[in-house]
Design an enzyme around this catalytic site. Structure first.
Site, mmCIF file in Angstrom:
data_model
loop_
_atom_site.group_PDB
_atom_site.id
_atom_site.type_symbol
_atom_site.label_atom_id
_atom_site.label_comp_id
_atom_site.label_asym_id
_atom_site.label_seq_id
_atom_site.Cartn_x
_atom_site.Cartn_y
_atom_site.Cartn_z
ATOM 1 N N ARG A 20 25.548 -8.874 1.770
ATOM 2 C CA ARG A 20 26.098 -9.991 2.540
ATOM 3 C C ARG A 20 27.527 -9.695 2.982
ATOM 4 O O ARG A 20 27.939 -10.105 4.065
ATOM 5 C CB ARG A 20 26.032 -11.293 1.737
ATOM 6 C CG ARG A 20 26.422 -12.514 2.565
ATOM 7 C CD ARG A 20 25.904 -13.798 1.984
ATOM 8 N NE ARG A 20 24.479 -13.963 2.143
ATOM 9 C CZ ARG A 20 23.881 -14.386 3.262
ATOM 10 N NH1 ARG A 20 24.597 -14.671 4.340
ATOM 11 N NH2 ARG A 20 22.569 -14.531 3.305
ATOM 12 N N HIS B 8 27.034 -7.539 5.918
ATOM 13 C CA HIS B 8 26.576 -8.380 7.026
ATOM 14 C C HIS B 8 27.729 -9.146 7.654
ATOM 15 O O HIS B 8 27.787 -9.337 8.875
ATOM 16 C CB HIS B 8 25.508 -9.355 6.516
ATOM 17 C CG HIS B 8 24.938 -10.253 7.555
ATOM 18 N ND1 HIS B 8 25.362 -11.555 7.730
ATOM 19 C CD2 HIS B 8 23.981 -10.041 8.491
ATOM 20 C CE1 HIS B 8 24.677 -12.112 8.709
ATOM 21 N NE2 HIS B 8 23.837 -11.206 9.200
ATOM 22 N N SER C 28 19.047 -8.104 10.699
ATOM 23 C CA SER C 28 20.333 -7.507 10.316
ATOM 24 C C SER C 28 20.283 -6.994 8.881
ATOM 25 O O SER C 28 20.711 -5.872 8.584
ATOM 26 C CB SER C 28 21.453 -8.534 10.458
ATOM 27 O OG SER C 28 21.609 -8.941 11.800
#
Length: 224
Positions: A46, A49, A23
């Site tokens: 992040r 994500h 990812s």
């Protein structure tokens, strides 16, 4: 009928760690040339994500000292204020302790459900989050403060900074919503304290958690 898609994974196993790695590789590839500094990118990727939303790249703001201040505060085990119990529950104790072994569940405070806070809110007709922030005043000076839910709590912190000289180590300003949200973030960003903020109405507790987890990664990867 086609076989269930899970069989593709069962025939070609991937662990959770491998899926996360893939990812992040997708994010890095799709956002190549992003322009963020390496440590800032740890936070931004992040957040992407967490949400699969590349638009956050246009909304996030860092004070120049944000990452350095955040890593220093984590390494010294500074207390953490959360404006919601969702943040408190979502923070990984393992991640925190990987940076500073002194961290424990007691290091993360959230007063929004405390009975005395609820009573003050009832009597005043004001949100509980305001009184939760006031109750946490003793740890706000030098602490890490995470806002993903309550712009009124952020407004109260801003008042403390302006009127009482409070100086947090880092403020993660990501309350979400429609009332007091935009102005609470804008006010904070003009106060000269270290911050990571998401401008506009966007935000949420998962993003505040993801931000601190990313800073844990930065702090751990350079820890001496």
């Amino acid at each position: 009928m086609l076989p269930p898609l899970i069989h593709s994974l069962l025939n070609n196993p991937l662990s959770g760690e491998q899926i996360e790695e893939r990812s992040f590789a997708c994010i890095d590839r799709e956002a190549s040339g992003h322009g963020f500094l390496p440590d800032q990118w740890q936070v931004v990727r992040r957040l992407i994500h967490t949400t699969a939303d590349f638009a956050l790249m246009e909304l996030i703001r860092f004070s120049p000292d944000a990452i350095a201040a955040g890593t220093a505060a984590l390494r010294s085990g500074q207390p953490i204020f959360a404006d919601s119990n969702m943040i408190r529950s979502g923070l990984s104790q393992a991640r925190l302790r990987s940076v500073c072994p002194a961290y424990s569940p007691a290091s993360v405070c959230c007063h929004v459900a405390d009975s005395d806070v609820a009573e003050e809110a009832r009597q005043s007709g004001l949100p509980r989050s305001l009184f939760a922030m006031r109750k946490a005043r003793s740890m706000a000076d030098g602490g890490i403060l995470l806002f993903g839910n309550a712009p009124v709590a952020l407004l109260e912190l801003n008042r403390m900074i302006i009127e009482e000289g409070i100086r947090p180590a880092l403020v993660v300003a990501m309350p979400v919503g429609f009332v007091h949200v935009v102005e609470s973030k804008e006010e904070l960003m003009g106060l000269g304290v270290p911050y990571i903020a998401l401008t506009g109405r966007r935000g949420g507790s998962p993003l505040a958690v993801a931000t601190l987890h990313a800073i844990c990664t930065v702090a751990g990867s350079t820890y001496i």
